[in-house]
Write an enzyme that holds these catalytic residues in place. Sequence first.
Site, PDB file in Angstrom:
ATOM      1  CG  HIS A 116      18.189  21.460  -7.088  1.00  6.80           C
ATOM      2  ND1 HIS A 116      17.201  21.014  -6.225  1.00  6.80           N
ATOM      3  CD2 HIS A 116      17.571  21.766  -8.250  1.00  6.80           C
ATOM      4  CE1 HIS A 116      16.033  21.062  -6.831  1.00  6.80           C
ATOM      5  NE2 HIS A 116      16.219  21.510  -8.068  1.00  6.80           N
ATOM      6  CG  ASP A 219       0.620 -16.928  20.019  1.00  7.93           C
ATOM      7  OD1 ASP A 219       0.545 -18.115  20.399  1.00  7.93           O
ATOM      8  OD2 ASP A 219      -0.223 -16.414  19.269  1.00  7.93           O
ATOM      9  CG  HIS A 222       2.535 -19.641  17.455  1.00  8.93           C
ATOM     10  ND1 HIS A 222       3.293 -19.073  18.458  1.00  8.93           N
ATOM     11  CD2 HIS A 222       3.316 -19.572  16.339  1.00  8.93           C
ATOM     12  CE1 HIS A 222       4.457 -18.676  17.964  1.00  8.93           C
ATOM     13  NE2 HIS A 222       4.499 -18.968  16.686  1.00  8.93           N
TER      14      HIS A 222
HETATM   15 FE1  FES Z   1      17.434  20.656  -4.244  1.00  9.57          FE
HETATM   16 FE2  FES Z   1      18.246  18.876  -2.485  1.00  9.57          FE
HETATM   17  S1  FES Z   1      19.422  20.300  -3.519  1.00  9.57           S
HETATM   18  S2  FES Z   1      16.278  19.124  -3.236  1.00  9.57           S
HETATM   19 FE    FE Z   2       6.097 -18.481  15.435  1.00 10.28          FE
END
Ligand code: FES
Ligand code: FE
Length: 419
Positions: A116, A219, A222
């Site tokens: 928004h 490790d 390994h």
């Molecule tokens: Fe509405 Fe961010 S402005 S969720």
């Molecule tokens: Fe490794």
Amino acid sequence: MVVKRESPFSQAVLLEKAQKRFEQSSELLPSLFSDPVVYELEKEKIFGKTWVFLAHETEIPSPGDYVVRYICEDPFIVVRTEDGDVRVLYNMCRHRGMQVCRAEAGNAAFFRCPYHGWTYKNTGELIGVPFQKEAYGDDGLAKEEWPLVPAPRVESIYGMIFGNLDPNAEPLEQWLGDAKFYLDFYFKKSSQGMEVFGAPQRWIFPANWKLGADNFIGDAYHTAFTHRSTVETGILGVPDADFHKDAPQVIAGPWGGGFVPNLPYQALYPEALYRSMRQHLTEAHHAIMDRLLWQSHSTLFPNLSFLNAPGVPEEGKVAPYLTVRVWRPLGPDRMEIWSWLFVEKDAPEEFKELSYRSYVLTFGTSGTLEQDDAENWSSITKVSKGMLARSIPLNYSMGLNHLKPLTDWPGPGTAYPID
Ligand code: FES
Ligand code: FE
């Protein structure tokens, strides 16, 4: 998740039993690598309270530079403001919760929410609300009360920015304690400090995050098997696959790591860098270097690992690299691996390039050693989901009963011999 501890069949009770079993006989149940309840407990008890690495200051050198980083699923914008400060802001609009920053990195003075249009300065301050008067009335919305939320705690060391979800966490340096000596080995050896070279590589991987963290602590075992073919092809720049012998293993506060015998530092680093290392590190560090021991692989609890190793970027050349990686949990059986190359800021460009190539060949996304390890960790995670896996213990007792701590180790913490 709230676990009812009173039930004798609850996962918490089973976990307590598992912990006792580990303490008494060093046995671990494989389901710890895939159990959703364990994962929820880890989030609450580990990632909700511990310092977690987010970014390095050299990734955001200029005002407005930002990167998006995570603590488990929690997203943060790490941004440098116009006055040069670093802010760490929760990436969630205060209106309906949309992520206001949709890019992973960039430069912005403002973040405008795509839903928004609420607009925030890169300090977090809410400065724009479309149709504010019509929507909220003259006094209906105090914008100063609705900023992006800052991370509860943020502290830095060596330009490494850490966040903590617990506002009461102890200060970072205090928490590091003896670990700082070993982090100095990686980060304090150059007059200008270290920088991130290139963008971090990242990939999602079907394995539990603890398998990477554990492997990097200690490790070295390994290498002789998993990585034998890589060593034999000469990609790793070490003489033989059995090099883990004579490799002290050290535990210091929240840090654990292994040292390996190698060529002298001065044979692998440009002369000026070597001199700088000697100048900036302490006598105790020198004593370790003079034993021809490299601080190789390590993990800082909970999910930050390091590897300093020599690679062979092209025939006849050996160049060391330092890779830093985060094992970001994405669930009980999935993680995102983030991997950075760090180099000394004042290193010659040619050294930086060679170091980068050494890293990409070995521990980049498609690096040979990375591929070797991936196979093991995804396989362990897969089998750990089996019905029987809940009751078949694994043997974690190596080195616990017959090894005595070294009495002449120059650094802090406890060092154990390997053979
Ligand atoms: Fe509405 Fe961010 S402005 S969720
Ligand atoms: Fe490794």
